[in-house]
Scaffold this motif. Structure first.
Motif, short mmCIF file in Angstrom:
data_model
loop_
_atom_site.label_atom_id
_atom_site.label_comp_id
_atom_site.label_asym_id
_atom_site.label_seq_id
_atom_site.Cartn_x
_atom_site.Cartn_y
_atom_site.Cartn_z
N ALA A 61 0.84 -1.26 -0.05
CA ALA A 61 0.01 0.04 -0.04
C ALA A 61 0.97 1.21 -0.08
N ASN A 62 0.57 2.23 -0.73
CA ASN A 62 1.12 3.47 -0.77
C ASN A 62 2.91 3.24 -1.31
N GLN A 63 3.22 2.21 -2.05
CA GLN A 63 4.57 1.93 -2.18
C GLN A 63 4.87 2.01 -3.55
N VAL A 64 5.99 2.70 -3.99
CA VAL A 64 6.62 2.75 -5.23
C VAL A 64 7.78 1.89 -5.60
N VAL A 65 7.90 1.02 -6.44
CA VAL A 65 8.83 0.10 -6.66
C VAL A 65 9.53 0.54 -8.11
N THR A 66 10.79 0.51 -8.17
CA THR A 66 11.72 0.91 -9.37
C THR A 66 12.39 -0.24 -9.59
N ARG A 67 12.66 -0.50 -11.09
CA ARG A 67 13.31 -1.68 -11.68
C ARG A 67 14.17 -0.96 -12.74
#
Length: 118
Positions: A61-67
């Motif tokens: 929840a309310n998270q940003v993931v970068t790859r």
């Protein structure tokens, strides 16, 4: 569940170097309480469609993931499959980066531009 695709992206060399050598993917879950899962598939296109990226990402929840993924290829395509209780609250953007790490705006796709997006 939503299936989003970048569609095929041509990345032939210009003046000896490719416009994009890496793909930056950002996954954003705007739900305040639920999580989502995103299956990321990257394909190398050379007359056949060859899978070279396969990763499942859990996004709280309310998270940003970068790859970051390799993209020093003549042509490629990325497909994103969202699932989980916050699938509808999950957005994906994809950005091409050149060898110097600068964003390549011609290889930029945001959620509303992906094929299959509603």
């Amino acid at each position: 569940m939503a299936v989003l695709s970048s569609g095929p992206i041509e990345n032939n060399p210009v003046n000896g170097s490719r416009p994009t050598t890496q793909v930056l993917v950002k996954v954003i879950n705007t739900s305040a309480a639920s999580s989502a899962t995103v299956l990321i598939q990257g394909y190398f296109l050379n007359g056949t469609r060859n899978l070279y990226v396969l990763e499942q990402v859990n996004v709280g929840a309310n998270q940003v993931v970068t790859r970051n993924y390799f993209a020093n290829l003549n042509a490629f395509e990325f497909v994103f499959t969202t699932s989980g209780t916050a699938a509808e609250d999950t957005q994906v953007s994809m950005w091409g980066r050149n060898a110097a790490g600068q964003l390549n705006t011609s290889h930029r796709l945001v959620s509303e531009e992906h094929l299959g997006a509603e």
